[in-house]
Design an enzyme around this catalytic site. Structure first.
Site, short mmCIF file in Angstrom:
data_model
loop_
_atom_site.label_atom_id
_atom_site.label_comp_id
_atom_site.label_asym_id
_atom_site.label_seq_id
_atom_site.Cartn_x
_atom_site.Cartn_y
_atom_site.Cartn_z
N GLU A 121 -26.89 26.85 65.41
CA GLU A 121 -26.14 26.73 64.17
C GLU A 121 -25.59 25.32 64.00
O GLU A 121 -25.54 24.79 62.92
CB GLU A 121 -24.99 27.72 64.18
N ARG B 149 -20.45 26.31 54.82
CA ARG B 149 -21.17 25.29 55.61
C ARG B 149 -22.35 25.80 56.42
O ARG B 149 -23.12 25.01 56.95
CB ARG B 149 -20.21 24.54 56.54
N ASP B 150 -22.51 27.09 56.58
CA ASP B 150 -23.68 27.57 57.33
C ASP B 150 -24.19 28.87 56.71
O ASP B 150 -24.35 29.87 57.40
CB ASP B 150 -23.34 27.77 58.80
N LEU B 151 -24.43 28.82 55.42
CA LEU B 151 -24.94 29.99 54.73
C LEU B 151 -26.45 30.03 54.90
O LEU B 151 -27.14 29.07 54.57
CB LEU B 151 -24.58 29.91 53.24
#
Lengths: 349, 295
Positions: free
Chosen positions: A25, B128-130
């Protein structure tokens, strides 16, 4: 083992703590510990016009009514608005010392104004949830202050120094082990119900600047001075009784006198129109600000020419730097902070 | 104060750190996170992403966000109690073949994603991390849930410099890949990710999949054209001589690339995939787009 069919769902939803954010991530950990420059810095806030690029994205300036409604709703649950420390000198003294330490370390590491405000907010909420007024020991408040600043930095900053380094900004009677601070962090997080994004005066200032449409240089000058004013008041417990929106409005009114006197009346009416706030409370807060300023008026001013290389830790000292004694009128009582001796680049967040 | 075992009961292990449990005839999912073990000691106190994720989730109350009900501590462990999602909820929603049965379903899910992103942005939260892996869907009820807020953070304006290495590479916006404007990025970054997910819904494959920043930017510019001062003011002063720009390319005709989309859909996609963050549509405006008429 039951519910095998759910494994893929849950592995996604609740990844193991070794990879809390999920493998891949982040290309690299966003937070870096122990990499902060440890040289002393002279600024309490590091997004001054000098150090910030004059780049405002349109998305920076976006605002909506829902945001304000959300802020106002959240601040109603503010547990500090009824606090009064005047009746407890020991507790007030402990708080002053803790805030002084937080501001000094915040300046040393060039943390943002928001980090300082959050740290003090956590400290106050934690302090008043326990009500251990009768048995206050200096090491307790220092440990709480260290943990609160550490938590605030983790919420708002990217480069956070090691817990051991956080404590070595000045000679200290206390040096806590990382595991002790970690336990205190958990105690604070639990006590505060993990609510680490409270509405602060800075949240309202941020909203007001966008809502009033302040642009470019005016935007930066306004924000820098407002942050300086707020940080100078934070150590005085009398301001705890004001809601963040009231404190932000009072700060804004005072800074507008200095930054854009010609538009002061217009902005003032807009402000009250936006907030529908209790004018009496705002006026009372403004009055207290001016009283506080006049208390220090007679003291020697720290002027730019002396090249002060650090922000004094005490709220009084901060006040001296944030407010100019040169002005003869109370209409322009806010001045720029002194030019830093050495500027540090802002950490990535 | 009630202890963990007094508050929750009927624990049923799902995986090594995840349990199903009950309280007052209601089911919950409990996740155990160790925060005081030796491995985490180097993390210098409670890890920042745990603080951010929990504190953000504690504030949110939205049908399309997995709800955090409770956080309890017991010795070296944190117990996170979430709403219970039954086995009809599937992770990594684009891998679900049923997703593609009805075109209207894609539109419905896209609307839910945008609505959630608009809700978060109004509360000053950047995701921010879709990406699809972080989205769960129940195809039968057509309810979507966004999970995993480990990369999320709150923000104030003017934006500070945030990490440019955040989020899965395929869904990173050009401004993040460029590190445009000293890593200052904001809400448009999340909208770009939604645009990528929209494209992926339509093509049944990732819209961009370059293995590195440079190759990913090349893919983006191959589809959308190389940015110019006209399309992205200020881009040449930041990256004019930058190798990332590559040779100039003309944008492709999106109507040919996405023949399944009607004109409204093409308009929305192009606005979400606008190279310049300043000109990119906001989530709030995207929700009101004519493409969603009837949703």
């Amino acid at each position: 083992m039951a519910y095998h069919h759910q494994k893929s769902l849950l592995d996604t939803l609740y990844c193991s703590e070794e990879h809390w954010i999920g493998e891949g991530e982040f290309d690299q950990a966003e937070e870096e510990y122990g990499n902060s420059n440890s040289n002393s810095s002279s600024t309490l806030v590091n997004n001054s016009p000098e150090s910030s690029p004059h780049l405002l994205l349109e998305s920076d300036m976006f605002w909506d009514e829902q945001e304000l409604a959300s802020l106002l709703e959240k601040e109603q649950h503010n547990p500090l608005s009824t606090c009064c420390l005047q009746s407890n000198p020991a507790l007030e003294g402990a708080r002053i010392e803790a805030v002084e330490w937080i501001l000094k370390v915040n300046a040393h590491y060039s943390f943002s104004a928001l980090t300082a405000v959050l740290a003090v907010n956590y400290f106050d909420r934690f302090l008043f949830s326990f009500r251990f007024q009768n048995d206050i020991k200096p090491w307790m408040t220092r440990l709480a202050a260290v943990a609160c600043l550490s938590l605030a930095a983790k919420v708002d900053e990217t480069h956070v120094p090691f817990l051991i380094d956080l404590q070595q900004v000045e000679e200290s009677r206390y040096l806590f082990e990382a595991k002790t601070i970690k336990k205190m962090e958990i105690l604070i997080l639990s006590t505060l119900g993990w609510k680490m994004n409270p509405p602060t005066s800075l949240s309202f200032l941020d909203y007001f600047t966008r809502r009033l449409g302040l642009k470019d240089h005016l935007f930066w000058e306004f924000l820098t001075k407002s942050e300086g004013v707020l940080l100078s008041l934070i150590g005085d417990s009398r301001f705890m009784s004001y809601l963040p929106s009231v404190l932000a409005t009072a700060t804004m009114m005072q800074v507008l006198k200095s930054v854009e006197p010609s538009l002061e009346a217009e902005y003032k009416s807009q402000l009250f129109g936006i907030l529908r706030i209790d004018k009496e409370k705002v006026n009372s807060c403004c009055k207290l600000m001016l009283e506080l300023w006049s208390e220090f008026e007679g003291k020697q001013c720290m002027k730019r020419k002396f090249g002060i290389g650090w922000i004094p830790g005490s709220p009084n000292g901060v006040m001296d730097v944030s407010f100019s004694c040169d002005s003869s009128s109370n209409d322009s009582w806010v001045s720029s902070s002194p030019e830093p001796l050495s500027k540090k680049s802002r950490s990535e967040k | 104060m009630l202890t963990l075992r007094e508050k929750y009961y009927d624990f049923d292990q799902i995986s090594s750190k995840v349990f199903k449990c009950r309280r007052d005839d209601q089911f919950f999912t409990m996740k155990i996170v160790s925060i005081l073990n030796e491995e985490n000691q180097a993390n210098n106190g409670v890890p920042y992403w745990i603080i951010r994720e929990i504190s953000i989730l504690k504030e949110l109350d939205h049908i399309n966000i997995v709800r955090l009900i409770d956080v309890m501590t017991d010795g070296p462990d944190l117990f996170l109690v979430f709403e219970y999602l039954d086995n009809e909820f599937q992770a990594d929603f684009l891998k679900n073949p049923k997703m593609f049965m009805y075109p209207q379903m894609k539109k419905e899910f896209l609307y839910q994603i945008l609505n959630t992103v608009a809700y978060l942005h109004a509360r000053k939260i950047l995701l921010r991390d879709l990406r699809p892996e972080n989205i769960l869907v129940n195809v039968r009820t057509q309810v979507l849930k966004i999970a995993l807020f480990g990369a999320a953070r709150t923000f104030e304006a003017p934006l500070e410099a945030y990490s440019s290495s955040v989020g899965c590479l395929s869904y990173r916006s050009p401004e993040v890949l460029f590190q445009f404007g000293c890593e200052k990025y904001s809400t448009p970054n999340d909208v770009w990710a939604v645009g990528c997910i929209f494209g992926e819904m339509l093509l049944h494959r990732p819209l961009f999949s370059g293995p590195s920043d440079v190759e990913l930017l090349d893919e983006i510019f191959t589809l959308l054209g190389t940015p110019t001062e006209e399309t992205w003011p200020g881009v040449t002063s930041i990256c004019g001589t930058c190798a990332l720009m590559g040779p100039p390319q003309q944008p492709k005709d999106l109507a040919k690339e996405f023949p399944m989309l009607n004109p409204d859909g093409l308009d929305l996609l192009s606005k979400m995939l606008c190279l310049c963050p300043n000109y990119r549509i906001s989530a709030e405006d995207a929700v009101k787009h004519p493409y969603f008429k009837g949703v």
